[in-house]
Write a protein that holds these residues in place. Structure first.
Motif, PDB file in Angstrom:
ATOM      1  N   TYR A  86      -7.097   8.307  22.565  1.00 41.59           N
ATOM      2  CA  TYR A  86      -6.016   9.379  23.032  1.00 41.59           C
ATOM      3  C   TYR A  86      -5.463  10.244  22.045  1.00 41.59           C
ATOM      4  O   TYR A  86      -4.922   9.464  21.082  1.00 41.59           O
ATOM      5  N   ASN A  87      -5.444  11.641  22.150  1.00 42.78           N
ATOM      6  CA  ASN A  87      -4.978  12.503  21.064  1.00 42.78           C
ATOM      7  C   ASN A  87      -3.726  12.881  21.696  1.00 42.78           C
ATOM      8  O   ASN A  87      -4.038  14.004  22.318  1.00 42.78           O
ATOM      9  N   LEU A  88      -2.683  12.305  21.514  1.00 39.35           N
ATOM     10  CA  LEU A  88      -1.414  12.685  22.376  1.00 39.35           C
ATOM     11  C   LEU A  88      -1.075  13.975  21.574  1.00 39.35           C
ATOM     12  O   LEU A  88      -0.075  14.653  22.231  1.00 39.35           O
ATOM     13  N   ASP A  89      -1.477  14.508  20.441  1.00 41.93           N
ATOM     14  CA  ASP A  89      -0.995  15.448  19.792  1.00 41.93           C
ATOM     15  C   ASP A  89      -1.838  16.960  20.036  1.00 41.93           C
ATOM     16  O   ASP A  89      -1.595  17.920  19.449  1.00 41.93           O
ATOM     17  N   ALA A  90      -2.969  16.677  20.849  1.00 41.26           N
ATOM     18  CA  ALA A  90      -3.800  17.746  21.028  1.00 41.26           C
ATOM     19  C   ALA A  90      -3.200  18.957  21.599  1.00 41.26           C
ATOM     20  O   ALA A  90      -2.346  18.967  22.398  1.00 41.26           O
ATOM     21  N   PRO A  91      -3.644  20.111  21.270  1.00 45.48           N
ATOM     22  CA  PRO A  91      -4.515  20.366  20.581  1.00 45.48           C
ATOM     23  C   PRO A  91      -3.974  20.905  19.055  1.00 45.48           C
ATOM     24  O   PRO A  91      -4.704  21.156  18.024  1.00 45.48           O
ATOM     25  N   ALA A  92      -2.710  20.404  18.814  1.00 45.81           N
ATOM     26  CA  ALA A  92      -2.092  20.660  17.544  1.00 45.81           C
ATOM     27  C   ALA A  92      -3.005  19.933  16.398  1.00 45.81           C
ATOM     28  O   ALA A  92      -2.963  20.575  15.248  1.00 45.81           O
TER      29      ALA A  92
ATOM     30  N   ASN B 220      -1.852   5.701  17.518  1.00 44.06           N
ATOM     31  CA  ASN B 220      -2.043   4.104  17.499  1.00 44.06           C
ATOM     32  C   ASN B 220      -2.457   3.932  18.963  1.00 44.06           C
ATOM     33  O   ASN B 220      -1.715   2.870  19.596  1.00 44.06           O
ATOM     34  N   CYS B 221      -3.423   4.579  19.507  1.00 44.37           N
ATOM     35  CA  CYS B 221      -4.104   4.155  20.778  1.00 44.37           C
ATOM     36  C   CYS B 221      -5.425   4.554  20.631  1.00 44.37           C
ATOM     37  O   CYS B 221      -6.042   5.813  21.050  1.00 44.37           O
ATOM     38  N   TYR B 222      -6.399   3.793  20.032  1.00 44.57           N
ATOM     39  CA  TYR B 222      -7.704   4.010  19.723  1.00 44.57           C
ATOM     40  C   TYR B 222      -8.471   2.633  19.596  1.00 44.57           C
ATOM     41  O   TYR B 222      -7.828   1.689  19.465  1.00 44.57           O
ATOM     42  N   ALA B 223      -9.930   2.856  19.570  1.00 41.81           N
ATOM     43  CA  ALA B 223     -10.658   2.050  19.015  1.00 41.81           C
ATOM     44  C   ALA B 223     -11.392   2.301  17.752  1.00 41.81           C
ATOM     45  O   ALA B 223     -11.924   3.603  17.812  1.00 41.81           O
ATOM     46  N   ARG B 224     -11.477   1.609  16.712  1.00 40.00           N
ATOM     47  CA  ARG B 224     -12.311   1.929  15.459  1.00 40.00           C
ATOM     48  C   ARG B 224     -13.409   1.271  15.251  1.00 40.00           C
ATOM     49  O   ARG B 224     -13.323   0.058  15.333  1.00 40.00           O
ATOM     50  N   TYR B 225     -14.423   2.038  14.871  1.00 45.97           N
ATOM     51  CA  TYR B 225     -15.820   1.206  14.640  1.00 45.97           C
ATOM     52  C   TYR B 225     -15.980   1.475  13.061  1.00 45.97           C
ATOM     53  O   TYR B 225     -15.914   2.383  12.693  1.00 45.97           O
ATOM     54  N   THR B 226     -16.176   0.204  12.445  1.00 44.08           N
ATOM     55  CA  THR B 226     -16.425   0.249  11.121  1.00 44.08           C
ATOM     56  C   THR B 226     -17.787  -0.306  10.994  1.00 44.08           C
ATOM     57  O   THR B 226     -17.896  -1.387  11.143  1.00 44.08           O
TER      58      THR B 226
ATOM     59  N   PRO C 239     -20.700  -5.064  12.351  1.00 41.24           N
ATOM     60  CA  PRO C 239     -19.690  -4.047  12.441  1.00 41.24           C
ATOM     61  C   PRO C 239     -18.368  -4.449  12.869  1.00 41.24           C
ATOM     62  O   PRO C 239     -18.567  -5.198  13.953  1.00 41.24           O
ATOM     63  N   VAL C 240     -17.357  -3.915  12.544  1.00 41.87           N
ATOM     64  CA  VAL C 240     -16.035  -4.274  12.970  1.00 41.87           C
ATOM     65  C   VAL C 240     -15.601  -3.298  14.156  1.00 41.87           C
ATOM     66  O   VAL C 240     -15.507  -2.152  13.765  1.00 41.87           O
ATOM     67  N   VAL C 241     -15.053  -3.738  15.180  1.00 46.02           N
ATOM     68  CA  VAL C 241     -14.446  -3.005  16.227  1.00 46.02           C
ATOM     69  C   VAL C 241     -12.812  -3.436  16.226  1.00 46.02           C
ATOM     70  O   VAL C 241     -12.734  -4.491  16.462  1.00 46.02           O
ATOM     71  N   THR C 242     -11.969  -2.367  16.135  1.00 46.59           N
ATOM     72  CA  THR C 242     -10.803  -3.108  15.950  1.00 46.59           C
ATOM     73  C   THR C 242     -10.038  -1.914  17.104  1.00 46.59           C
ATOM     74  O   THR C 242     -10.142  -0.748  17.058  1.00 46.59           O
ATOM     75  N   ALA C 243      -9.293  -2.563  17.800  1.00 51.17           N
ATOM     76  CA  ALA C 243      -8.481  -1.795  18.970  1.00 51.17           C
ATOM     77  C   ALA C 243      -7.016  -1.946  18.455  1.00 51.17           C
ATOM     78  O   ALA C 243      -6.585  -2.776  18.339  1.00 51.17           O
ATOM     79  N   VAL C 244      -6.554  -0.420  18.706  1.00 49.54           N
ATOM     80  CA  VAL C 244      -4.914  -0.596  18.408  1.00 49.54           C
ATOM     81  C   VAL C 244      -4.335   0.143  19.577  1.00 49.54           C
ATOM     82  O   VAL C 244      -4.567   1.207  19.938  1.00 49.54           O
ATOM     83  N   VAL C 245      -3.447  -0.677  20.041  1.00 48.85           N
ATOM     84  CA  VAL C 245      -2.726  -0.058  21.509  1.00 48.85           C
ATOM     85  C   VAL C 245      -1.416  -0.036  21.259  1.00 48.85           C
ATOM     86  O   VAL C 245      -0.666   0.223  22.375  1.00 48.85           O
ATOM     87  N   THR C 246      -0.785  -0.024  20.263  1.00 46.21           N
ATOM     88  CA  THR C 246       0.754   0.008  20.347  1.00 46.21           C
ATOM     89  C   THR C 246       1.234   1.363  20.623  1.00 46.21           C
ATOM     90  O   THR C 246       2.594   1.196  20.969  1.00 46.21           O
ATOM     91  N   GLY C 247       0.549   2.496  20.710  1.00 48.44           N
ATOM     92  CA  GLY C 247       0.944   3.775  21.053  1.00 48.44           C
ATOM     93  C   GLY C 247       0.419   4.321  22.320  1.00 48.44           C
ATOM     94  O   GLY C 247       0.799   5.299  23.108  1.00 48.44           O
TER      95      GLY C 247
END
Length: 117
Positions: free
Chosen positions: A79-85, A93-99, A108-116
């Motif tokens: 989620y981009n809570l600041d869009a479109p700025a 802090n509401c995403y999944a990251r693929y490394t 590969p590492v998938v990390t979920a950050v959900v604190t936001g």
């Protein structure tokens, strides 16, 4: 993301490109599309725009989620809570990251950050 990466890795094993590292241009076919791989797993961001990467392999609502190319071997979807700025999802802090990996013995590492969220 993990499921898509595992399926592509299985195709890489069959194609014999599971040991490709760096930007060697190794590819496999998945869902009828050419997918760029590194160490047998989908790349975070494709080198050739005509090919697919991990984001192309998963289904999500582009009206709700945003993709952020973090450069290098990382890509975020969230989620981009600041869009479109701004165009970053990592600062919300509401995403999944693929490394992606460069080691055929390490997925590969998938990390979920959900604190936001």
């Amino acid at each position: 993301m993990e499921g898509a990466a595992s399926q592509v890795y299985a195709k890489s094993l069959l194609a014999g490109v599971e040991s490709s590292t760096g930007n060697a241009g190794a590819t496999v076919t998945a869902n009828g599309q050419t997918v760029e791989v590194r160490a047998g797993y989908p790349k975070a961001v494709q080198d050739d725009a005509a090919n697919w990467d991990i984001i192309n392999l998963i289904q999500f609502d582009t009206n709700v989620f945003t993709v952020q190319d973090a450069g290098g071997n990382n890509v975020y979807i969230g989620y981009n809570l600041d869009a479109p700025a701004d165009v970053n999802v990592s600062d919300n802090n509401c995403y999944a990251r693929y490394t992606e990996t460069n080691d055929p013995n390490t997925p590969p590492v998938v990390t979920a950050v959900v604190t936001g969220c």
